[in-house]
Design a protein around this motif. Structure first.
Motif, PDB file in Angstrom:
ATOM      1  N   PHE A  53      48.465  45.846  41.648  1.00  0.00           N
ATOM      2  CA  PHE A  53      47.188  45.705  42.511  1.00  0.00           C
ATOM      3  C   PHE A  53      47.194  47.155  43.116  1.00  0.00           C
ATOM      4  CE2 PHE A  53      45.294  44.827  46.419  1.00  0.00           C
ATOM      5  CZ  PHE A  53      43.987  44.680  46.031  1.00  0.00           C
ATOM      6  N   ILE A  54      46.039  47.829  43.277  1.00  0.00           N
ATOM      7  CA  ILE A  54      45.840  49.178  44.039  1.00  0.00           C
ATOM      8  C   ILE A  54      44.814  48.805  45.054  1.00  0.00           C
ATOM      9  CG2 ILE A  54      46.923  50.550  42.603  1.00  0.00           C
ATOM     10  CD1 ILE A  54      44.286  51.752  41.628  1.00  0.00           C
ATOM     11  N   ARG A  55      43.661  48.142  44.859  1.00  0.00           N
ATOM     12  CA  ARG A  55      42.832  47.702  45.668  1.00  0.00           C
ATOM     13  C   ARG A  55      41.736  46.892  45.130  1.00  0.00           C
ATOM     14  NH1 ARG A  55      41.098  52.834  43.749  1.00  0.00           N
ATOM     15  NH2 ARG A  55      39.014  53.019  42.838  1.00  0.00           N
ATOM     16  N   MET A  56      40.777  46.119  45.930  1.00  0.00           N
ATOM     17  CA  MET A  56      39.715  45.318  45.743  1.00  0.00           C
ATOM     18  C   MET A  56      38.358  45.872  46.476  1.00  0.00           C
ATOM     19  SD  MET A  56      39.481  41.324  46.069  1.00  0.00           S
ATOM     20  CE  MET A  56      38.141  40.275  45.540  1.00  0.00           C
ATOM     21  N   MET A  57      37.564  46.070  45.858  1.00  0.00           N
ATOM     22  CA  MET A  57      36.219  46.606  46.386  1.00  0.00           C
ATOM     23  C   MET A  57      35.214  45.441  46.404  1.00  0.00           C
ATOM     24  SD  MET A  57      34.311  50.160  45.524  1.00  0.00           S
ATOM     25  CE  MET A  57      35.791  50.984  45.840  1.00  0.00           C
ATOM     26  N   ILE A 112      26.840  46.779  49.600  1.00  0.00           N
ATOM     27  CA  ILE A 112      26.052  46.161  50.804  1.00  0.00           C
ATOM     28  C   ILE A 112      25.256  47.234  51.451  1.00  0.00           C
ATOM     29  CG2 ILE A 112      25.538  44.436  52.415  1.00  0.00           C
ATOM     30  CD1 ILE A 112      28.605  43.317  51.357  1.00  0.00           C
ATOM     31  N   GLY A 113      24.173  47.497  50.999  1.00  0.00           N
ATOM     32  CA  GLY A 113      23.398  48.656  51.748  1.00  0.00           C
ATOM     33  C   GLY A 113      24.012  49.850  51.614  1.00  0.00           C
ATOM     34  N   GLY A 114      24.971  50.308  50.499  1.00  0.00           N
ATOM     35  CA  GLY A 114      25.564  51.440  50.263  1.00  0.00           C
ATOM     36  C   GLY A 114      26.795  51.273  51.079  1.00  0.00           C
ATOM     37  N   CYS A 115      27.441  50.284  51.469  1.00  0.00           N
ATOM     38  CA  CYS A 115      29.054  50.036  52.201  1.00  0.00           C
ATOM     39  C   CYS A 115      29.580  49.193  51.343  1.00  0.00           C
ATOM     40  CB  CYS A 115      28.662  49.376  53.485  1.00  0.00           C
ATOM     41  SG  CYS A 115      30.091  48.913  54.245  1.00  0.00           S
ATOM     42  N   ASN A 116      30.721  49.681  51.042  1.00  0.00           N
ATOM     43  CA  ASN A 116      31.897  48.948  50.193  1.00  0.00           C
ATOM     44  C   ASN A 116      33.130  48.658  51.141  1.00  0.00           C
ATOM     45  OD1 ASN A 116      30.563  51.130  47.758  1.00  0.00           O
ATOM     46  ND2 ASN A 116      31.018  48.666  47.199  1.00  0.00           N
ATOM     47  N   ILE A 117      33.596  47.546  51.212  1.00  0.00           N
ATOM     48  CA  ILE A 117      34.556  47.203  51.887  1.00  0.00           C
ATOM     49  C   ILE A 117      35.781  47.163  50.901  1.00  0.00           C
ATOM     50  CG2 ILE A 117      35.747  45.366  53.348  1.00  0.00           C
ATOM     51  CD1 ILE A 117      32.896  46.362  54.556  1.00  0.00           C
ATOM     52  N   VAL A 118      36.791  47.723  51.354  1.00  0.00           N
ATOM     53  CA  VAL A 118      38.070  47.782  50.255  1.00  0.00           C
ATOM     54  C   VAL A 118      39.283  47.214  50.953  1.00  0.00           C
ATOM     55  CG1 VAL A 118      39.467  49.688  49.213  1.00  0.00           C
ATOM     56  CG2 VAL A 118      37.224  50.037  49.698  1.00  0.00           C
ATOM     57  N   ILE A 119      40.013  46.297  50.139  1.00  0.00           N
ATOM     58  CA  ILE A 119      41.114  45.769  50.576  1.00  0.00           C
ATOM     59  C   ILE A 119      42.314  46.352  49.793  1.00  0.00           C
ATOM     60  CG2 ILE A 119      42.598  43.532  50.623  1.00  0.00           C
ATOM     61  CD1 ILE A 119      40.005  43.471  52.322  1.00  0.00           C
ATOM     62  N   LEU A 120      43.209  46.992  50.585  1.00  0.00           N
ATOM     63  CA  LEU A 120      44.407  47.657  50.067  1.00  0.00           C
ATOM     64  C   LEU A 120      45.762  46.702  49.726  1.00  0.00           C
ATOM     65  CD1 LEU A 120      43.946  50.923  51.931  1.00  0.00           C
ATOM     66  CD2 LEU A 120      43.235  50.443  49.676  1.00  0.00           C
ATOM     67  N   PRO A 121      46.714  47.289  49.071  1.00  0.00           N
ATOM     68  CA  PRO A 121      47.877  46.347  48.703  1.00  0.00           C
ATOM     69  C   PRO A 121      48.560  45.894  50.018  1.00  0.00           C
ATOM     70  CG  PRO A 121      47.842  48.344  47.442  1.00  0.00           C
ATOM     71  CD  PRO A 121      46.929  48.708  48.405  1.00  0.00           C
ATOM     72  N   GLY A 176      30.465  36.371  35.727  1.00  0.00           N
ATOM     73  CA  GLY A 176      30.293  37.897  35.333  1.00  0.00           C
ATOM     74  C   GLY A 176      31.255  38.835  35.006  1.00  0.00           C
ATOM     75  N   LEU A 177      32.390  38.198  34.815  1.00  0.00           N
ATOM     76  CA  LEU A 177      33.525  39.117  34.755  1.00  0.00           C
ATOM     77  C   LEU A 177      33.464  40.129  33.551  1.00  0.00           C
ATOM     78  CD1 LEU A 177      36.438  39.760  35.656  1.00  0.00           C
ATOM     79  CD2 LEU A 177      37.184  38.225  33.687  1.00  0.00           C
ATOM     80  N   ARG A 178      33.633  41.265  34.025  1.00  0.00           N
ATOM     81  CA  ARG A 178      34.003  42.375  33.095  1.00  0.00           C
ATOM     82  C   ARG A 178      35.313  43.145  33.165  1.00  0.00           C
ATOM     83  NH1 ARG A 178      29.086  44.015  30.231  1.00  0.00           N
ATOM     84  NH2 ARG A 178      27.362  42.902  31.134  1.00  0.00           N
ATOM     85  N   PHE A 218      38.491  44.740  36.841  1.00  0.00           N
ATOM     86  CA  PHE A 218      37.990  43.611  36.543  1.00  0.00           C
ATOM     87  C   PHE A 218      36.774  43.445  37.648  1.00  0.00           C
ATOM     88  CE2 PHE A 218      42.527  42.380  35.450  1.00  0.00           C
ATOM     89  CZ  PHE A 218      42.330  41.866  34.178  1.00  0.00           C
ATOM     90  N   SER A 219      35.747  43.325  37.162  1.00  0.00           N
ATOM     91  CA  SER A 219      34.536  43.341  38.050  1.00  0.00           C
ATOM     92  C   SER A 219      33.756  42.149  37.758  1.00  0.00           C
ATOM     93  CB  SER A 219      33.632  44.722  37.723  1.00  0.00           C
ATOM     94  OG  SER A 219      33.207  44.573  36.319  1.00  0.00           O
ATOM     95  N   GLY A 220      33.077  41.582  38.723  1.00  0.00           N
ATOM     96  CA  GLY A 220      32.205  40.566  38.871  1.00  0.00           C
ATOM     97  C   GLY A 220      31.424  40.430  40.137  1.00  0.00           C
ATOM     98  N   GLY A 221      30.864  39.126  40.283  1.00  0.00           N
ATOM     99  CA  GLY A 221      30.245  38.904  41.510  1.00  0.00           C
ATOM    100  C   GLY A 221      31.116  38.952  42.734  1.00  0.00           C
ATOM    101  N   PHE A 222      32.314  39.124  42.740  1.00  0.00           N
ATOM    102  CA  PHE A 222      33.339  39.210  43.798  1.00  0.00           C
ATOM    103  C   PHE A 222      33.574  40.650  44.047  1.00  0.00           C
ATOM    104  CE2 PHE A 222      35.474  38.711  39.873  1.00  0.00           C
ATOM    105  CZ  PHE A 222      36.373  39.899  39.821  1.00  0.00           C
ATOM    106  N   GLY A 223      33.078  41.361  43.380  1.00  0.00           N
ATOM    107  CA  GLY A 223      33.557  42.852  43.400  1.00  0.00           C
ATOM    108  C   GLY A 223      34.133  43.169  42.308  1.00  0.00           C
ATOM    109  N   ILE A 224      35.275  44.170  42.695  1.00  0.00           N
ATOM    110  CA  ILE A 224      36.083  45.072  41.663  1.00  0.00           C
ATOM    111  C   ILE A 224      37.505  45.019  42.265  1.00  0.00           C
ATOM    112  CG2 ILE A 224      36.536  47.041  40.271  1.00  0.00           C
ATOM    113  CD1 ILE A 224      33.534  47.795  40.795  1.00  0.00           C
ATOM    114  N   ILE A 225      38.390  44.464  41.254  1.00  0.00           N
ATOM    115  CA  ILE A 225      39.877  44.560  41.568  1.00  0.00           C
ATOM    116  C   ILE A 225      40.284  45.754  40.401  1.00  0.00           C
ATOM    117  CG2 ILE A 225      42.043  43.083  41.027  1.00  0.00           C
ATOM    118  CD1 ILE A 225      40.566  40.525  41.579  1.00  0.00           C
ATOM    119  N   TYR A 226      41.074  46.623  40.895  1.00  0.00           N
ATOM    120  CA  TYR A 226      41.921  47.528  40.276  1.00  0.00           C
ATOM    121  C   TYR A 226      43.257  47.376  40.078  1.00  0.00           C
ATOM    122  CZ  TYR A 226      37.409  50.129  41.369  1.00  0.00           C
ATOM    123  OH  TYR A 226      36.040  50.683  41.673  1.00  0.00           O
TER     124      TYR A 226
END
Length: 171
Positions: A35-39, A43-52, A140-142, A155-163
């Motif tokens: 895991f390297i991040r979750m975005m 939201i209005g041009g803002c992304n919140i990122v969770i790091l390891p 909507g997982l891709r 992995f991207s979906g309604g929750f955001g993106i997991i890298y």
């Protein structure tokens, strides 16, 4: 009678070992991914990122956005995924062909789900980039994989993106 049982046990053991060895050799590449991040979704041009390390960061202009509230929701989602067997730190076993890849993501944590099947991902633009052509689950997982020796999996979906990211070895 005991000799027959011993012989049968020995034969079954060799068959089992052969099956396991074959299953682990059906792939072209083995990648150790972490895991390297979750975005969050934008939201209005803002992304919140969770790091390891559970550190919260932002990407884009987030003035006026409820960053702490969104970050808490993202951390809860990530905790839920970890607790419910989603392989965050894992081995990615890939089977390559001219048109794309498929494989399996296997957790290196015994508490998480042992396997997550990666369906066929189509090669895009003749590059070392592969993605699912259709939505995979109800949310909507891709899935997308980029790279050959160094791989990034999303992995991207309604929750955001997991890298997830890591290095690969050919088998």
């Amino acid at each position: 009678m005991i000799n027959k049982i011993s012989t049968l046990s020995l034969v079954l053991m060799f068959l089992l070992i052969g099956t396991i060895a074959k299953a682990n050799n059906d792939f072209n590449r083995k990648c150790k991914v972490d895991f390297i991040r979750m975005m969050s979704p934008s939201i209005g041009g803002c992304n919140i990122v969770i790091l390891p390390n559970d550190k919260v960061d932002t990407d884009g202009y987030c003035g006026g956005q409820p960053v702490d509230k969104i970050a808490n929701m993202l951390q809860e989602t990530l905790s839920f995924l970890k607790a419910n067997e989603f392989p965050i730190n894992a081995y990615l076993y890939l089977i390559d062909n001219d048109y794309g890849v498929s494989g399996t993501l296997k957790s290196d944590n015994f508490k998480q789900k042992d396997e997550f099947k990666i369906p066929f991902l189509k090669n895009i633009e003749g590059s070392k980039s592969y993605k699912s052509e259709q939505i995979m689950l109800d949310n909507g997982l891709r899935i997308k994989i980029v790279g050959k020796d160094n791989v990034t999996m999303t992995f991207s979906g309604g929750f955001g993106i997991i890298y997830l990211s890591g290095k690969c070895n050919s088998s």
